[in-house]
Design a protein around this motif. Sequence first.
Motif, PDB file in Angstrom:
ATOM      1  N   SER A   1       0.842  -1.191   0.000  1.00  0.00           N
ATOM      2  CA  SER A   1       0.000   0.000   0.000  1.00  0.00           C
ATOM      3  C   SER A   1       0.879   1.244   0.000  1.00  0.00           C
ATOM      4  CB  SER A   1      -0.895   0.015   1.234  1.00  0.00           C
ATOM      5  OG  SER A   1      -1.568   1.255   1.347  1.00  0.00           O
ATOM      6  N   LYS A   2       0.551   2.175  -0.882  1.00  0.00           N
ATOM      7  CA  LYS A   2       1.337   3.404  -1.008  1.00  0.00           C
ATOM      8  C   LYS A   2       0.874   4.498  -0.045  1.00  0.00           C
ATOM      9  CE  LYS A   2       3.674   1.682  -4.516  1.00  0.00           C
ATOM     10  NZ  LYS A   2       3.073   0.360  -4.624  1.00  0.00           N
ATOM     11  N   GLU A   3      -0.179   4.217   0.717  1.00  0.00           N
ATOM     12  CA  GLU A   3      -0.658   5.209   1.677  1.00  0.00           C
ATOM     13  C   GLU A   3       0.300   5.266   2.871  1.00  0.00           C
ATOM     14  OE1 GLU A   3      -3.221   7.358   1.461  1.00  0.00           O
ATOM     15  OE2 GLU A   3      -3.321   6.660  -0.601  1.00  0.00           O
ATOM     16  N   PRO A   4       0.711   6.462   3.284  1.00  0.00           N
ATOM     17  CA  PRO A   4       1.675   6.585   4.392  1.00  0.00           C
ATOM     18  C   PRO A   4       1.009   6.476   5.763  1.00  0.00           C
ATOM     19  CG  PRO A   4       1.139   8.757   3.566  1.00  0.00           C
ATOM     20  CD  PRO A   4       0.381   7.781   2.696  1.00  0.00           C
ATOM     21  N   ASN A   5       0.337   5.358   6.001  1.00  0.00           N
ATOM     22  CA  ASN A   5      -0.377   5.219   7.283  1.00  0.00           C
ATOM     23  C   ASN A   5       0.312   4.274   8.254  1.00  0.00           C
ATOM     24  OD1 ASN A   5      -0.932   2.770   6.025  1.00  0.00           O
ATOM     25  ND2 ASN A   5      -3.028   3.347   5.486  1.00  0.00           N
ATOM     26  N   TRP A   6       1.463   3.714   7.869  1.00  0.00           N
ATOM     27  CA  TRP A   6       2.165   2.788   8.767  1.00  0.00           C
ATOM     28  C   TRP A   6       2.512   3.457  10.088  1.00  0.00           C
ATOM     29  CZ3 TRP A   6       7.074   3.506  10.811  1.00  0.00           C
ATOM     30  CH2 TRP A   6       7.562   2.437  11.557  1.00  0.00           C
ATOM     31  N   LEU A   7       3.025   4.663  10.012  1.00  0.00           N
ATOM     32  CA  LEU A   7       3.465   5.367  11.215  1.00  0.00           C
ATOM     33  C   LEU A   7       2.321   5.551  12.194  1.00  0.00           C
ATOM     34  CD1 LEU A   7       5.725   6.901  12.695  1.00  0.00           C
ATOM     35  CD2 LEU A   7       5.055   8.948  11.418  1.00  0.00           C
ATOM     36  N   TRP A   8       1.175   5.982  11.696  1.00  0.00           N
ATOM     37  CA  TRP A   8       0.057   6.289  12.588  1.00  0.00           C
ATOM     38  C   TRP A   8      -0.647   5.025  13.058  1.00  0.00           C
ATOM     39  CZ3 TRP A   8       1.668  10.687  13.649  1.00  0.00           C
ATOM     40  CH2 TRP A   8       2.197  11.533  12.666  1.00  0.00           C
ATOM     41  N   LYS A   9      -0.745   4.016  12.215  1.00  0.00           N
ATOM     42  CA  LYS A   9      -1.334   2.747  12.645  1.00  0.00           C
ATOM     43  C   LYS A   9      -0.476   2.081  13.708  1.00  0.00           C
ATOM     44  CE  LYS A   9      -4.088   1.329   8.640  1.00  0.00           C
ATOM     45  NZ  LYS A   9      -4.295   0.279   7.599  1.00  0.00           N
ATOM     46  N   THR A  10       0.837   2.130  13.507  1.00  0.00           N
ATOM     47  CA  THR A  10       1.749   1.512  14.475  1.00  0.00           C
ATOM     48  C   THR A  10       1.700   2.244  15.804  1.00  0.00           C
ATOM     49  OG1 THR A  10       3.227   0.849  12.666  1.00  0.00           O
ATOM     50  CG2 THR A  10       4.141   0.831  14.896  1.00  0.00           C
ATOM     51  N   MET A  11       1.711   3.579  15.752  1.00  0.00           N
ATOM     52  CA  MET A  11       1.628   4.358  16.985  1.00  0.00           C
ATOM     53  C   MET A  11       0.322   4.081  17.722  1.00  0.00           C
ATOM     54  SD  MET A  11       3.167   8.163  16.459  1.00  0.00           S
ATOM     55  CE  MET A  11       4.916   8.473  16.217  1.00  0.00           C
ATOM     56  N   ALA A  12      -0.781   4.034  16.971  1.00  0.00           N
ATOM     57  CA  ALA A  12      -2.089   3.800  17.590  1.00  0.00           C
ATOM     58  C   ALA A  12      -2.143   2.426  18.257  1.00  0.00           C
ATOM     59  CB  ALA A  12      -3.187   3.925  16.541  1.00  0.00           C
TER      60      ALA A  12
ATOM     61  N   LYS B   1      -3.576  12.144  22.580  1.00  0.00           N
ATOM     62  CA  LYS B   1      -3.587  13.566  22.252  1.00  0.00           C
ATOM     63  C   LYS B   1      -2.284  13.965  21.571  1.00  0.00           C
ATOM     64  CE  LYS B   1      -4.183  18.112  24.418  1.00  0.00           C
ATOM     65  NZ  LYS B   1      -4.405  18.826  25.719  1.00  0.00           N
ATOM     66  N   GLU B   2      -1.171  13.400  22.043  1.00  0.00           N
ATOM     67  CA  GLU B   2       0.130  13.720  21.447  1.00  0.00           C
ATOM     68  C   GLU B   2       0.209  13.232  19.998  1.00  0.00           C
ATOM     69  OE1 GLU B   2       2.290  15.661  22.639  1.00  0.00           O
ATOM     70  OE2 GLU B   2       1.432  15.835  24.652  1.00  0.00           O
ATOM     71  N   ILE B   3      -0.330  12.043  19.745  1.00  0.00           N
ATOM     72  CA  ILE B   3      -0.314  11.507  18.384  1.00  0.00           C
ATOM     73  C   ILE B   3      -1.137  12.377  17.452  1.00  0.00           C
ATOM     74  CG2 ILE B   3      -1.033   9.559  16.927  1.00  0.00           C
ATOM     75  CD1 ILE B   3      -0.360   7.713  19.274  1.00  0.00           C
ATOM     76  N   GLU B   4      -2.289  12.829  17.929  1.00  0.00           N
ATOM     77  CA  GLU B   4      -3.143  13.683  17.108  1.00  0.00           C
ATOM     78  C   GLU B   4      -2.459  15.011  16.808  1.00  0.00           C
ATOM     79  OE1 GLU B   4      -5.969  13.046  15.518  1.00  0.00           O
ATOM     80  OE2 GLU B   4      -5.571  10.983  16.170  1.00  0.00           O
ATOM     81  N   TRP B   5      -1.810  15.601  17.837  1.00  0.00           N
ATOM     82  CA  TRP B   5      -1.094  16.868  17.611  1.00  0.00           C
ATOM     83  C   TRP B   5       0.033  16.662  16.605  1.00  0.00           C
ATOM     84  CZ3 TRP B   5       3.978  18.248  17.999  1.00  0.00           C
ATOM     85  CH2 TRP B   5       4.266  19.610  17.876  1.00  0.00           C
TER      86      TRP B   5
ATOM     87  N   LYS C   1       0.380  14.340  14.317  1.00  0.00           N
ATOM     88  CA  LYS C   1      -0.147  14.062  12.981  1.00  0.00           C
ATOM     89  C   LYS C   1      -0.546  15.356  12.280  1.00  0.00           C
ATOM     90  CE  LYS C   1      -3.384  10.963  10.651  1.00  0.00           C
ATOM     91  NZ  LYS C   1      -4.434   9.918  10.853  1.00  0.00           N
ATOM     92  N   LYS C   2      -1.160  16.262  13.014  1.00  0.00           N
ATOM     93  CA  LYS C   2      -1.563  17.536  12.448  1.00  0.00           C
ATOM     94  C   LYS C   2      -0.344  18.378  12.099  1.00  0.00           C
ATOM     95  CE  LYS C   2      -4.388  21.640  13.427  1.00  0.00           C
ATOM     96  NZ  LYS C   2      -5.282  22.311  14.428  1.00  0.00           N
ATOM     97  N   PHE C   3       0.663  18.348  12.965  1.00  0.00           N
ATOM     98  CA  PHE C   3       1.858  19.148  12.749  1.00  0.00           C
ATOM     99  C   PHE C   3       2.620  18.706  11.496  1.00  0.00           C
ATOM    100  CE2 PHE C   3       6.515  19.392  13.441  1.00  0.00           C
ATOM    101  CZ  PHE C   3       6.668  20.766  13.293  1.00  0.00           C
ATOM    102  N   VAL C   4       2.885  17.410  11.372  1.00  0.00           N
ATOM    103  CA  VAL C   4       3.683  16.943  10.230  1.00  0.00           C
ATOM    104  C   VAL C   4       2.899  17.006   8.925  1.00  0.00           C
ATOM    105  CG1 VAL C   4       5.147  15.472  11.664  1.00  0.00           C
ATOM    106  CG2 VAL C   4       3.093  14.508  10.597  1.00  0.00           C
ATOM    107  N   SER C   5       1.573  17.066   9.024  1.00  0.00           N
ATOM    108  CA  SER C   5       0.775  17.163   7.798  1.00  0.00           C
ATOM    109  C   SER C   5       1.027  18.486   7.078  1.00  0.00           C
ATOM    110  CB  SER C   5      -0.716  17.027   8.118  1.00  0.00           C
ATOM    111  OG  SER C   5      -1.174  18.115   8.900  1.00  0.00           O
ATOM    112  N   SER C   6       1.538  19.462   7.812  1.00  0.00           N
ATOM    113  CA  SER C   6       1.842  20.761   7.200  1.00  0.00           C
ATOM    114  C   SER C   6       3.196  20.755   6.505  1.00  0.00           C
ATOM    115  CB  SER C   6       1.830  21.860   8.274  1.00  0.00           C
ATOM    116  OG  SER C   6       2.847  21.641   9.237  1.00  0.00           O
ATOM    117  N   VAL C   7       3.931  19.658   6.670  1.00  0.00           N
ATOM    118  CA  VAL C   7       5.256  19.532   6.049  1.00  0.00           C
ATOM    119  C   VAL C   7       5.147  18.645   4.815  1.00  0.00           C
ATOM    120  CG1 VAL C   7       7.649  18.781   6.373  1.00  0.00           C
ATOM    121  CG2 VAL C   7       6.357  19.759   8.295  1.00  0.00           C
TER     122      VAL C   7
END
Length: 480
Positions: free
Chosen positions: A203-214, A250-254, A256-262
């Motif tokens: 899968s080319k979707e970059p969701n590994w980082l967030w799925k693993t963290m969750a 809460k930290e993961i959500e913050w 995720k929002k922060f790096v989405s701007s990069v």
Amino acid sequence: MSLYIKNVLVQAKNCYRRLIDMNKSTYGKLQMCGTEEEMREIAGRICRNYLHGAWKSVDPADLDFKRISGGLSNFLYYVALPSDVTKLEGFAHESSPELDDHKKPILSSHSIYMEEPKKVLLRIYGQVHGERAMDAIVTESVIFTLLSERRLGPKLHGVFSGGRIEEYIPARSLLTKELAEPAISMKIAEKMAAIHSMDVPLSKEPNWLWKTMAKWMKTARDERLAPDSVGKNEEEQNIIKQLKPIDFEKEIEWLKKFVSSVESPVVFCHNDLQEGNILLLEDEIPPSEDDDFVQYDSKNSKYVLPQFDDQNTSDSLTSHISDTGEPRLVLIDFEYCAYNHRGFDIANHFQEWAYDYKNPEHPFYYEFQENLPTLEQKEIFIKEYLKHYHTNLSENKNQVHDPSIDEINQLLCEVEAFTLATHLLWCLWSIVNASKSQIPFGYWEFALCRLEHYMRLKQEIVKKDKFGFPQKRKICEVDI
């Protein structure tokens, strides 16, 4: 193409299940670590079935056989043909006059020098049960094959029920301080660029980082940091008290929002490129019973090839340089590989410069923040990375891409942002493994260490955003 690959993966999973069911007795003995004689016999049988030439006739008793790993994930065995060809079953010189043509054995005196490998690495999977385990095996096998075809990893000689046969590569893992060696660092950048330019059927979707963290966050919250959780001693208890108030969700959500701007391109990433996963090729020396052929990597719950003594590192390094004057490196262990933002992979590698996992005493690692790469070292790495990455994607492989200052500055910004993600990810990883793993490692200490770095960097970023403080200086037109 994608539909075809999906069908291949499904067929591969079904094939693995059938093979494992058909060969449970053989595979089970290897997995459960029988006697050396039993393991030697089974290893010989596997090699005879999947390899060719001299392997078809050699007596397992004459094989050079040695177990070289005993981690939780895999069992590794070194298997080699005997150096004395007369020990091969049915050996006879092809010109022997006393034998009629039809009576001469298939094996001749020169067959051992044909294309069959003389030594191999036999890998036995430690866990093959469950849907997730099977998915992981198939995915890892597909990636291993792709890397093998592109000469970025060991050659694949065969896949069997519960494992595979790989090329044996005499090598050692890098020392932490060697990551800063200019020649080695630039070669790592080149290897990383090669990995990042691969097209892998995942899968080319970059969701590994967030799925693993969750996933790790849930385990940390529900088990390791539950209200009734306690440490084994006063020091662990104190760390747990410091970690319990943290709202990781809460930290993961913050974050995720922060790096989405990069804006950081999504590429196929290794996601754990630390020194233990980078091998430096050595001379053709087989493992010896008297040598510490493998050493335990406590952070990664695995055994790794031996390392040089510190005082001999610089002198020994010269024997591992290619004819072109460059170190010969091989990247291994793609356990966490997935499509991810390139900024994370590079940031994670840079952070590993500060951690040495060879401490023989608790907490079984050293931290040297002063060893983190300087801005100049980052620039050199990034420039080399971009040069090879663009060349790999170009139709004209002979055309060298000279990255612009803006490109280098952009990637520096990506690395700075995703450094936060590396700290939070491995903090959660360490919490999950604390109290659960039997491996001697200061998981609680490591978790608190990475969390403190995350919180410090987060405060710096929030301050910059709130008060408009200048960002770290960007490079200008300088000779790098």
